[in-house]
Design an enzyme around this catalytic site. Structure first.
Site, PDB file in Angstrom:
ATOM      1  CE1 TYR A  36     -40.030  11.539 -27.441  1.00 50.75           C
ATOM      2  CE2 TYR A  36     -40.798  12.276 -29.880  1.00 50.75           C
ATOM      3  CZ  TYR A  36     -39.649  11.405 -28.637  1.00 50.75           C
ATOM      4  OH  TYR A  36     -37.765  12.023 -28.970  1.00 50.75           O
ATOM      5  CD  GLU A  88     -39.144  13.032 -23.567  1.00 50.93           C
ATOM      6  OE1 GLU A  88     -39.665  13.880 -22.877  1.00 50.93           O
ATOM      7  OE2 GLU A  88     -38.275  12.886 -24.287  1.00 50.93           O
ATOM      8  CG  ASP A  90     -29.129 -10.726 -17.165  1.00 52.64           C
ATOM      9  OD1 ASP A  90     -30.050 -10.987 -17.739  1.00 52.64           O
ATOM     10  OD2 ASP A  90     -28.397  -9.588 -17.477  1.00 52.64           O
ATOM     11  CB  THR A 135     -33.655  -9.832 -23.870  1.00 61.03           C
ATOM     12  OG1 THR A 135     -34.240 -10.932 -23.457  1.00 61.03           O
ATOM     13  CG2 THR A 135     -32.477  -9.310 -24.106  1.00 61.03           C
ATOM     14  CE  LYS A 163     -31.185 -12.330 -25.617  1.00 61.55           C
ATOM     15  NZ  LYS A 163     -29.529 -12.188 -25.078  1.00 61.55           N
ATOM     16  NE  ARG A 194     -32.197  -7.123 -31.744  1.00 61.49           N
ATOM     17  CZ  ARG A 194     -32.520  -8.286 -31.489  1.00 61.49           C
ATOM     18  NH1 ARG A 194     -32.815  -9.072 -32.131  1.00 61.49           N
ATOM     19  NH2 ARG A 194     -31.084  -8.949 -30.975  1.00 61.49           N
TER      20      ARG A 194
HETATM   21  C1  LIG Z   1     -28.748 -10.611 -24.663  1.00 61.17           C
HETATM   22  C2  LIG Z   1     -28.383 -10.697 -22.939  1.00 61.17           C
HETATM   23  C3  LIG Z   1     -28.900  -9.460 -22.436  1.00 61.17           C
HETATM   24  C4  LIG Z   1     -28.666  -7.943 -23.234  1.00 61.17           C
HETATM   25  O1  LIG Z   1     -29.812  -8.182 -24.177  1.00 61.17           O
HETATM   26  P1  LIG Z   1     -29.500  -6.957 -25.449  1.00 61.17           P
HETATM   27  O2  LIG Z   1     -30.931  -7.205 -25.245  1.00 61.17           O
HETATM   28  O3  LIG Z   1     -28.838  -7.543 -26.410  1.00 61.17           O
HETATM   29  O4  LIG Z   1     -28.809  -6.096 -25.079  1.00 61.17           O
HETATM   30  C5  LIG Z   1     -28.323  -9.687 -20.861  1.00 61.17           C
HETATM   31  N1  LIG Z   1     -27.812 -10.167 -20.531  1.00 61.17           N
HETATM   32  C6  LIG Z   1     -27.960 -11.480 -20.809  1.00 61.17           C
HETATM   33  C7  LIG Z   1     -27.639 -12.211 -19.627  1.00 61.17           C
HETATM   34  C8  LIG Z   1     -27.854 -11.896 -21.972  1.00 61.17           C
HETATM   35  O5  LIG Z   1     -28.525 -13.102 -22.277  1.00 61.17           O
END
Ligand SMILES: *Cc1c(COP(=O)(O)O)cnc(C)c1O
Length: 435
Positions: free
Chosen positions: A57, A59, A203, A229, A232, A238
């Site tokens: 932990y 925090e 994003d 993220t 990807k 993740r």
């Molecule tokens: C995949 C994605 C997210 C969110 O990701 P999660 O890990 O699934 O919550 C946010 N914005 C865009 C543009 C994405 O493609």
């Protein structure tokens, strides 16, 4: 180590879960992973994710924890932060968001008040749930001002975006999508945001790997905040992260009373605003992934991802399949079946049965419903991680064309292609699956 010998403890203590993991692994080893948002993390990333760091932990943030015994954990988090900042040349980084959506939630908490206007692309046009979609917190707590790619060209129309921003004066503008295969012009978004005094947030969940490798423009110099993220194209665990400037250029306008700058407000939004203890095993794995992403090998990988997507696009076009947005600059292709009698969903399902795993998706100008669609979205990050090149894309293209051209009576073709693909996959080493 053969797959059957991996997880020796789990195999004994919980054969049920072990069996399910083995089944999914076998499935992924014999099909083409073409979901544009998926990839294969390396053994090193998986080992860090599965490490005993999961037990601790911590925090708080480095040097400011609410638990004792965190000297090593501070070093781990600082390492992840330092590598991430270097990768994107960012002033500030937070590596604690548990995934992309929680990262975006923290962004809202740091710069918005419920009821404020947020300009975002609707899910049906390629935006993310968190960009103001009605069933998501972002659409319930904030007011989405929608914009989207042109219905005719499929491209973002920056004049139109400017017009909407001038009219609506949103507090924040999202630039980033889940289904846009073209380059995003952050400089144009930045001009618009500046003109209407809105925060600009990129994003880059899908394309952070391309950005890290210098294959797509870096939004950091143009944006107040960048979220992403790591699982990807980035090939990490993740998770999610947030980059930002230290100082808020609109501090006077929106936060004159606050003693916290932008970086501090983001940190406080993540913890204690939204989350408790950070997942340190995952943060260690992020550090590993950021280390991998800084290598020349990753740069080459990212370049090959785009080459493969372009080449596959050409093969499909030559075979008579239309591509939305006229093609791709990224890892992603949007196949456009608006003129066909069969739907995006039917194509995606047929491809799935044939061992080509993608997803149905709305395309610009789509008149079919979101659960039917006229499009299929696919990407090359997974195949490129397996080591595939342009010549392999020609084979993949042929399989896709065979299935699509066989519709609607495609069962026999699907079966034949499924077998050929399983055989083909044996010729590749899959990161994190095959030694
Ligand atoms: C995949 C994605 C997210 C969110 O990701 P999660 O890990 O699934 O919550 C946010 N914005 C865009 C543009 C994405 O493609």
């Amino acid at each position: 180590m053969p797959t059957s010998e991996r997880y020796p403890h789990l195999k004994v203590t919980d054969p049920e879960v072990y069996g399910l993991i083995q089944r999914q692994t076998a499935l992924e080893g014999s099909t083409l992973k073409m979901i544009a948002s998926e990839n294969y993390a390396s053994f090193s990333v998986l080992e860090a994710t599965g490490s005993s760091l999961t037990n601790k932990y911590c925090e708080g943030y480095p040097a400011a924890r609410y638990y004792e015994g965190n000297e090593v954990m501070d070093e781990i988090e600082n390492l992840a932060i330092a590598r991430l900042k270097a990768l994107f040349t960012a002033e500030h980084a937070n590596v604690q968001p548990c995934s992309g959506s929680p990262a975006n939630q923290a962004v809202y908490r740091a710069i918005m008040t419920p009821g404020d206007k947020v300009m975002g692309i609707p899910v049906s046009e390629g935006g993310h749930l968190t960009h103001g979609w009605k069933v998501n917190f972002s659409g319930r707590d904030y007011v989405q001002i929608p914009f989207g790619p042109s219905q005719e060209t499929g491209l973002l129309d920056y004049d139109q975006i400017r017009e909407i921003a001038r009219r609506e004066r949103p507090r924040m503008i999202w630039c980033g999508t889940t289904a846009y295969p073209r380059t995003i012009e952050y400089d144009k978004f930045a001009e618009i945001a500046q003109e209407v005094e809105a925060y600009l947030v990129a994003d880059i969940a899908h394309i952070s790997g391309l950005v890290a490798a210098g294959v797509h423009p870096n939004p950091v110099p143009y944006c107040d905040i960048v979220s992403s993220t790591t699982h990807k194209m980035m090939r990490g665990p993740r998770s999610g992260f947030i980059l930002s400037r230290e100082n808020d250029r609109y501090q006077e306008k929106y936060y004159p009373e606050s003693k916290f700058n932008l970086a501090k407000r983001i940190d406080r939004a993540v913890f204690p605003g939204l989350q408790g203890g950070p997942h340190m095993n995952v943060i260690a794995a992020m550090a590993v992934a950021f280390g991998e992403a800084a290598t020349p090998a990753f740069k080459e990988y990212a370049q090959q991802v785009v080459k493969n997507a372009r080449h596959l696009g050409e093969c499909l076009k030559n075979g008579g399949i239309r591509l939305a947005c006229g093609g791709t600059d990224t890892h992603m292709l949007l196949l456009d079946f608006r003129n066909e009698t069969f739907t995006g969903k039917e194509v995606a399902e047929a491809l799935g049965r044939a061992g080509i795993i993608a997803n149905f998706n709305m395309v610009p100008g789509d008149t079919r419903k979101p659960f039917i669609t006229s499009g299929v979205r696919m990407g090359t990050p997974g195949l490129t991680s397996m080591g595939m090149k342009e010549s392999d894309m020609e084979k993949v293209g042929e399989w896709i064309l065979r299935v699509v051209h066989a519709l609607p009576d495609s069962a026999a073709t699907e079966k034949a292609v499924r077998g050929e693909i399983a055989e083909f996959c044996k010729g590749f080493k899959i990161p994190g699956l095959d030694d």
